[in-house]
Design an enzyme around this catalytic site. Structure first.
Site, PDB file in Angstrom:
ATOM      1  N   ASP A   1       0.856  -1.185   0.000  1.00 20.75           N
ATOM      2  CA  ASP A   1       0.000   0.000   0.000  1.00 20.75           C
ATOM      3  C   ASP A   1       0.900   1.245   0.000  1.00 20.75           C
ATOM      4  O   ASP A   1       1.851   1.308  -0.768  1.00 20.75           O
ATOM      5  CB  ASP A   1      -0.952  -0.030   1.208  1.00 20.75           C
ATOM      6  CG  ASP A   1      -2.131   0.929   1.046  1.00 20.75           C
ATOM      7  OD1 ASP A   1      -1.999   2.098   1.460  1.00 20.75           O
ATOM      8  OD2 ASP A   1      -3.175   0.526   0.503  1.00 20.75           O
TER       9      ASP A   1
ATOM     10  N   TYR B   1      -3.664  11.030   0.430  1.00 27.16           N
ATOM     11  CA  TYR B   1      -4.018  10.780  -0.969  1.00 27.16           C
ATOM     12  C   TYR B   1      -3.948  12.062  -1.781  1.00 27.16           C
ATOM     13  O   TYR B   1      -3.443  12.072  -2.907  1.00 27.16           O
ATOM     14  CB  TYR B   1      -5.420  10.165  -1.060  1.00 27.16           C
ATOM     15  CG  TYR B   1      -5.447   8.699  -0.719  1.00 27.16           C
ATOM     16  CD1 TYR B   1      -5.514   7.729  -1.709  1.00 27.16           C
ATOM     17  CD2 TYR B   1      -5.388   8.284   0.606  1.00 27.16           C
ATOM     18  CE1 TYR B   1      -5.528   6.385  -1.397  1.00 27.16           C
ATOM     19  CE2 TYR B   1      -5.399   6.940   0.937  1.00 27.16           C
ATOM     20  CZ  TYR B   1      -5.457   5.992  -0.067  1.00 27.16           C
ATOM     21  OH  TYR B   1      -5.453   4.654   0.245  1.00 27.16           O
TER      22      TYR B   1
ATOM     23  N   HIS C   1      -4.481  -7.865  -0.223  1.00 33.48           N
ATOM     24  CA  HIS C   1      -3.834  -6.576  -0.008  1.00 33.48           C
ATOM     25  C   HIS C   1      -3.168  -6.440   1.358  1.00 33.48           C
ATOM     26  O   HIS C   1      -2.101  -5.853   1.479  1.00 33.48           O
ATOM     27  CB  HIS C   1      -4.881  -5.475  -0.186  1.00 33.48           C
ATOM     28  CG  HIS C   1      -4.334  -4.093  -0.164  1.00 33.48           C
ATOM     29  ND1 HIS C   1      -3.628  -3.560  -1.212  1.00 33.48           N
ATOM     30  CD2 HIS C   1      -4.377  -3.118   0.790  1.00 33.48           C
ATOM     31  CE1 HIS C   1      -3.265  -2.318  -0.924  1.00 33.48           C
ATOM     32  NE2 HIS C   1      -3.709  -2.031   0.280  1.00 33.48           N
TER      33      HIS C   1
END
EC number: 3.3.2.9
Length: 428
Positions: free
Chosen positions: A189, A339, A396
């Site tokens: 990630d 982000y 993930h």
């Protein structure tokens, strides 16, 4: 050198201003939650199943023991130190024992969103004491797991522009402050990007880079051509049979899945503070937002299940502990801002995205990762891939979901780097 202070996780660590008794406040908010009935047979196709969410909230109120989980968090030593004006939290775990004549290898492990340092709690003992867990003791690690600034118990940046390169710079300084001038780094990630940037910033200090996600952000004509023709001419593009199985048909397994799973990223890369207000105010909303990711990012087929398959790979205590780290620290908004800081200028436009990584690299490719990256793509970015393995299962959140598989891959990668003296060769 700034002082490194011991830090103990408490029941009300960094609780939002005005909340004196966070447990009482939490239960009040859980009791007052407003639920909407799910559509028939919707499972997780519309997001988290709201009937299942009721069960999670009931468990949270009546069975989950945060005090007990705080004790679990504190089983490893926590520290804080101020770097570049930001208080950085990290756990630092040394091996309980070392074979005679052997020294521990420092390993930086970096989490992502919506995870936390807690993701690594199941893999830490496998790396610091592998022999006791049936693994090779040829290499034993000293593990450092920091919280990304704005996540968990690390202070949030106060100014715009704190991106993955900024985080890599902070963690590089952290490792130097701890006395590690040669170390390994591992991440998935955001940890993938931060550790990748670290390899670019300090290639002479990073002995090896291990990733369980290796996304390609700078796509060229060859990549696009391989998407069009790779299913029919895999050898021409360096694809293996497993690459073809995971990637094609590309519309379904590539494009459609990315579109289905990237809505949150668009919101967080544009207006994180707006949606973050609701999540920071509602523990039920926060849980719904985070748990959905732990479902469909672990296995896309879990969206067909009423419970999202969450308890097939995880337990509610672990999932709620991760959520509580976000809740008690009030960090969901600052975590989402990461982000925007990384994506607001566009994907593939940053200088670091155009630079290669020459540090010895190992990639563990898990089959249920949101987007598969074949080695043929990855090696254009990571020019010194010494280990690339298709993992038999997992998604993930590899360190929490499949700690044994990930630990084994890290151990073999480091063993290869050390045995072939790739680090020595690189320095020469």
């Amino acid at each position: 050198m700034s002082q490194i202070c011991a830090f103990t996780v408490r029941l009300g660590s960094k609780v939002a201003p005005g909340i004196k008794n966070h447990e009482k406040d939490l239960f009040r908010r859980l009791d007052q939650a407003r639920f909407t009935e799910p559509l028939e047979d919707s499972c997780f196709h519309y997001g988290i199943n709201l009937a299942y969410l009721r069960k999670v909230v009931s468990y949270w109120k009546n069975e989950f023991n945060w005090k007990k989980q705080v004790e679990v968090l504190n089983k490893y030593p926590h520290f804080k130190t101020k770097i570049q004006g930001i208080d950085i939290h990290f756990v630092h775990i040394k091996p309980p024992r070392l074979p005679e004549g052997q020294s521990a290898k420092p390993l930086l492990m970096v989490h992502g969103w919506p995870g936390s340092f807690y993701e690594f709690y199941k893999i830490i003992p496998l790396l610091t004491d592998p022999a006791s867990h049936g693994l090779s003791s040829e290499h034993v690690f000293e593990v450092i797991c920091p919280s990304i600034p704005g996540y968990g118990f690390s202070e949030a940046p106060h100014k715009k522009g704190f991106d993955s390169v900024s985080a890599a710079s902070v963690f590089y300084e952290l490792m130097l402050r701890l006395g590690f001038h040669e170390f390994y780094a591992q991440g998935g990630d955001w940890g993938w990007l931060i550790c990748t940037n670290l390899a670019q910033i300090a290639p002479n200090h990073l002995k090896g880079l291990h990733l369980n996600l290796a996304s390609v952000t700078n796509m060229g004509f060859t990549h696009l051509l391989s998407i069009l023709l790779g299913r029919y001419l895999p050898g021409l593009f360096g694809f293996q049979e497993e690459d073809v199985r995971r990637m094609f048909p590309f519309l379904k397994k590539g494009l459609y899945r990315i579109l289905a799973e990237s809505g949150y990223a668009h919101i967080q890369a544009t207006r994180p503070d707006t949606v973050g207000c609701g999540l920071n105010d509602s523990p039920v909303g926060l849980a719904a937002y985070i748990l959905e990711k732990f479902s469909v990012w672990t296995n896309p087929e879990f969206c067909n299940l009423v419970d999202g398959g969450l308890e097939r790979k995880f337990n509610l205590d672990d999932l709620l502990t991760n959520i509580m780290i976000y809740w008690v620290s009030g960090c969901i908004i600052s975590s989402m801002r990461f982000y925007k800081e990384n994506m607001q200028k566009g994907i593939g436009t940053q200088k670091h995205e155009k630079l290669t990584v020459q540090v010895p690299t190992g990639i563990a490719s898990f089959p249920n990762e949101v987007m598969h990256t074949p080695q043929a793509w990855a090696q254009k970015k990571y020019t010194n891939i010494v280990s690339f393995h298709f993992m038999p299962r997992g998604g993930h959140f590899a360190a929490l979901e499949e700690p044994e598989l990930l630990a084994e891959d890290i151990l073999q990668f480091v063993g290869k780097v050390e045995k072939e003296q790739l680090w020595t060769k690189k320095r020469k």
